[in-house]
Design a protein around this motif. Structure first.
Motif, PDB file in Angstrom:
ATOM      1  N   ASN A  13       2.174   6.714  -3.985  1.00  0.00           N
ATOM      2  CA  ASN A  13       0.226   6.118  -3.668  1.00  0.00           C
ATOM      3  C   ASN A  13      -0.264   7.005  -3.841  1.00  0.00           C
ATOM      4  O   ASN A  13      -2.251   6.623  -4.086  1.00  0.00           O
ATOM      5  N   ILE A  14      -0.397   8.487  -3.539  1.00  0.00           N
ATOM      6  CA  ILE A  14      -0.739   9.125  -3.001  1.00  0.00           C
ATOM      7  C   ILE A  14      -0.265  10.285  -3.471  1.00  0.00           C
ATOM      8  O   ILE A  14       0.439  10.783  -2.697  1.00  0.00           O
ATOM      9  N   ALA A  15      -0.854  11.825  -3.955  1.00  0.00           N
ATOM     10  CA  ALA A  15      -0.190  13.141  -3.707  1.00  0.00           C
ATOM     11  C   ALA A  15      -0.093  13.681  -3.103  1.00  0.00           C
ATOM     12  O   ALA A  15      -0.329  14.069  -1.718  1.00  0.00           O
ATOM     13  N   ALA A  16       1.543  13.854  -2.972  1.00  0.00           N
ATOM     14  CA  ALA A  16       1.460  15.216  -1.619  1.00  0.00           C
ATOM     15  C   ALA A  16       3.370  15.558  -2.433  1.00  0.00           C
ATOM     16  O   ALA A  16       3.496  14.835  -3.886  1.00  0.00           O
ATOM     17  N   GLY A  17       3.588  16.259  -1.955  1.00  0.00           N
ATOM     18  CA  GLY A  17       5.175  16.570  -1.273  1.00  0.00           C
ATOM     19  C   GLY A  17       4.920  17.107  -3.141  1.00  0.00           C
ATOM     20  O   GLY A  17       4.144  18.642  -4.058  1.00  0.00           O
ATOM     21  N   VAL A  57      -1.934  18.908  -7.936  1.00  0.00           N
ATOM     22  CA  VAL A  57      -3.234  17.753  -7.164  1.00  0.00           C
ATOM     23  C   VAL A  57      -3.536  18.379  -5.621  1.00  0.00           C
ATOM     24  O   VAL A  57      -2.086  18.206  -5.074  1.00  0.00           O
ATOM     25  N   ALA A  58      -3.826  18.294  -4.919  1.00  0.00           N
ATOM     26  CA  ALA A  58      -4.162  18.311  -3.409  1.00  0.00           C
ATOM     27  C   ALA A  58      -3.108  17.247  -2.613  1.00  0.00           C
ATOM     28  O   ALA A  58      -3.687  15.789  -3.448  1.00  0.00           O
ATOM     29  N   GLU A  59      -3.040  17.624  -2.004  1.00  0.00           N
ATOM     30  CA  GLU A  59      -1.874  16.403  -0.716  1.00  0.00           C
ATOM     31  C   GLU A  59      -3.440  15.778  -0.326  1.00  0.00           C
ATOM     32  O   GLU A  59      -4.535  15.900   0.001  1.00  0.00           O
ATOM     33  N   GLY A  60      -2.741  14.121  -0.429  1.00  0.00           N
ATOM     34  CA  GLY A  60      -4.194  13.199   0.312  1.00  0.00           C
ATOM     35  C   GLY A  60      -4.577  12.661  -0.803  1.00  0.00           C
ATOM     36  O   GLY A  60      -5.356  11.521  -0.995  1.00  0.00           O
ATOM     37  N   VAL A  61      -4.992  13.174  -1.825  1.00  0.00           N
ATOM     38  CA  VAL A  61      -5.987  12.331  -2.577  1.00  0.00           C
ATOM     39  C   VAL A  61      -4.693  10.646  -3.757  1.00  0.00           C
ATOM     40  O   VAL A  61      -4.017  10.963  -3.786  1.00  0.00           O
ATOM     41  N   PHE A 121      -3.651   7.067  -5.666  1.00  0.00           N
ATOM     42  CA  PHE A 121      -3.854   6.756  -7.432  1.00  0.00           C
ATOM     43  C   PHE A 121      -4.472   5.893  -7.555  1.00  0.00           C
ATOM     44  O   PHE A 121      -3.820   5.086  -6.559  1.00  0.00           O
ATOM     45  N   GLU A 122      -5.199   5.725  -8.607  1.00  0.00           N
ATOM     46  CA  GLU A 122      -5.581   4.210  -8.781  1.00  0.00           C
ATOM     47  C   GLU A 122      -4.556   3.535  -8.641  1.00  0.00           C
ATOM     48  O   GLU A 122      -4.370   2.490  -8.806  1.00  0.00           O
ATOM     49  N   GLU A 123      -3.202   3.742  -9.417  1.00  0.00           N
ATOM     50  CA  GLU A 123      -1.979   2.377 -10.134  1.00  0.00           C
ATOM     51  C   GLU A 123      -0.802   3.859  -9.452  1.00  0.00           C
ATOM     52  O   GLU A 123      -1.122   5.179  -9.352  1.00  0.00           O
ATOM     53  N   PRO A 124       0.361   3.153  -8.932  1.00  0.00           N
ATOM     54  CA  PRO A 124       0.759   3.537  -9.080  1.00  0.00           C
ATOM     55  C   PRO A 124       2.001   4.523  -9.406  1.00  0.00           C
ATOM     56  O   PRO A 124       1.807   4.200 -11.107  1.00  0.00           O
ATOM     57  N   VAL A 125       2.509   5.416  -8.970  1.00  0.00           N
ATOM     58  CA  VAL A 125       3.281   6.880 -10.145  1.00  0.00           C
ATOM     59  C   VAL A 125       4.787   6.168  -9.563  1.00  0.00           C
ATOM     60  O   VAL A 125       4.932   6.285  -8.268  1.00  0.00           O
ATOM     61  N   THR A 141       0.236   4.192   6.495  1.00  0.00           N
ATOM     62  CA  THR A 141      -0.536   4.305   5.406  1.00  0.00           C
ATOM     63  C   THR A 141       1.167   4.859   4.296  1.00  0.00           C
ATOM     64  O   THR A 141       1.576   6.138   4.662  1.00  0.00           O
ATOM     65  N   LEU A 142       1.535   4.184   3.591  1.00  0.00           N
ATOM     66  CA  LEU A 142       2.733   4.284   2.400  1.00  0.00           C
ATOM     67  C   LEU A 142       1.943   5.302   1.800  1.00  0.00           C
ATOM     68  O   LEU A 142       2.271   5.137   0.519  1.00  0.00           O
ATOM     69  N   VAL A 143       2.782   6.761   1.902  1.00  0.00           N
ATOM     70  CA  VAL A 143       2.784   8.009   0.975  1.00  0.00           C
ATOM     71  C   VAL A 143       2.954   7.557  -0.424  1.00  0.00           C
ATOM     72  O   VAL A 143       2.787   7.309  -1.627  1.00  0.00           O
TER      73      VAL A 143
END
Ligand code: TMP
Length: 239
Positions: A95-99, A107-111, A113-117, A172-174
């Protein structure tokens, strides 16, 4: 239900056969590894937390129409599960960029997404679990087209249910990793575990990491983070 013989030992769990050929017992360890086993350690009490949390979340998913391997919790560390043949795909939902996403794509951690990847890796330690796409998975015959569709649909439903549940815990579920299996009827069901080992969970207010990244990245307070997320989940579940 008795453990008969060990059939498998993974990095975080042991799996035992029982006198019922369709049922296995999983036994959660405190062992922790990262970077494909390169980093090793112990997170005291992790097995107890992951067993309880995974069962609680799988129970919630069952209520929301996702079939899982869960049969019943047997003890602090042991759970009776349906025997499956694991589909050799690690299914990651973000749901959010990380790892690794942040690393790979810059892409910075914490950005957010509009839709889940949805991402797949080939579950193969010898190859280092390489990233692959649906067409690779079909070429390698890791799953059928129908199975891939089912897995994607379940993964998105699981994301919706878990995001809402964790939001209620102030978390927050990242992202998270799932594994699916085929039961004795060939039906796709959710297997493995859902725990702080397999999810990124950030405090919604402070951004504090309440998951295994504390171990992977040597952030300290590992046991405390596992205890904190467990406490929040149990308290929220009771409401
Ligand atoms: P990643 O950003 O390192 O690819 O991880 C994505 C998610 O998958 C994260 O929540 C941690 C989880 N994960 C596992 O459960 N097992 C693994 O072996 C890896 C690499 C990640």
């Amino acid at each position: 239900m008795q453990k008969l013989r060990q059939v498998y030992e993974g990095k975080a769990k042991k799996v035992y056969a029982t006198d019922d050929p369709e049922l296995y017992i999983v036994d959660y360890k405190d062992d922790a590894t990262a970077f494909n086993g390169l980093k090793k350690g112990t997170i005291v009490g992790k097995g107890v937390i992951n067993n309880r949390m995974s069962n609680l979340l799988m129970g919630l998913l069952e209520k929301n129409g996702v079939p899982t391997h869960l049969v019943r919790e047997l003890s602090e560390r042991e759970t009776l599960v349906k025997k499956v043949s694991i589909v050799p795909l690690e299914v990651i939902v973000r749901n959010i960029a990380a790892g690794s996403f942040s690393m790979r794509y810059g892409v910075a951690e914490g950005v957010a997404f509009e839709e889940p990847v949805i991402e797949f890796s080939y579950k193969n330690d010898a190859l280092g679990d390489p990233l692959l796409n649906t067409s690779h998975a079909l070429a390698l015959k890791l799953a059928t087209p129908d199975e891939i569709e089912t897995i994607k649909a379940y993964a998105l439903r699981i994301d919706r249910v878990l995001q809402e549940f964790f939001a209620g815990c102030g978390v927050t579920l990242v992202d998270f990793k799932l594994e699916f299996g085929r039961d004795s009827n060939g039906r796709i069901i959710l297997a493995d575990e859902i725990s702080p080992d397999t999810c990124r969970l950030w405090d919604s207010a402070t951004g504090e990491k309440l998951d295994k990244d504390r171990f992977r990245r040597d952030l300290g307070g590992v046991e405390e983070a596992y205890a904190e997320i467990m406490k929040r989940v149990v308290e929220h579940e009771a409401t």
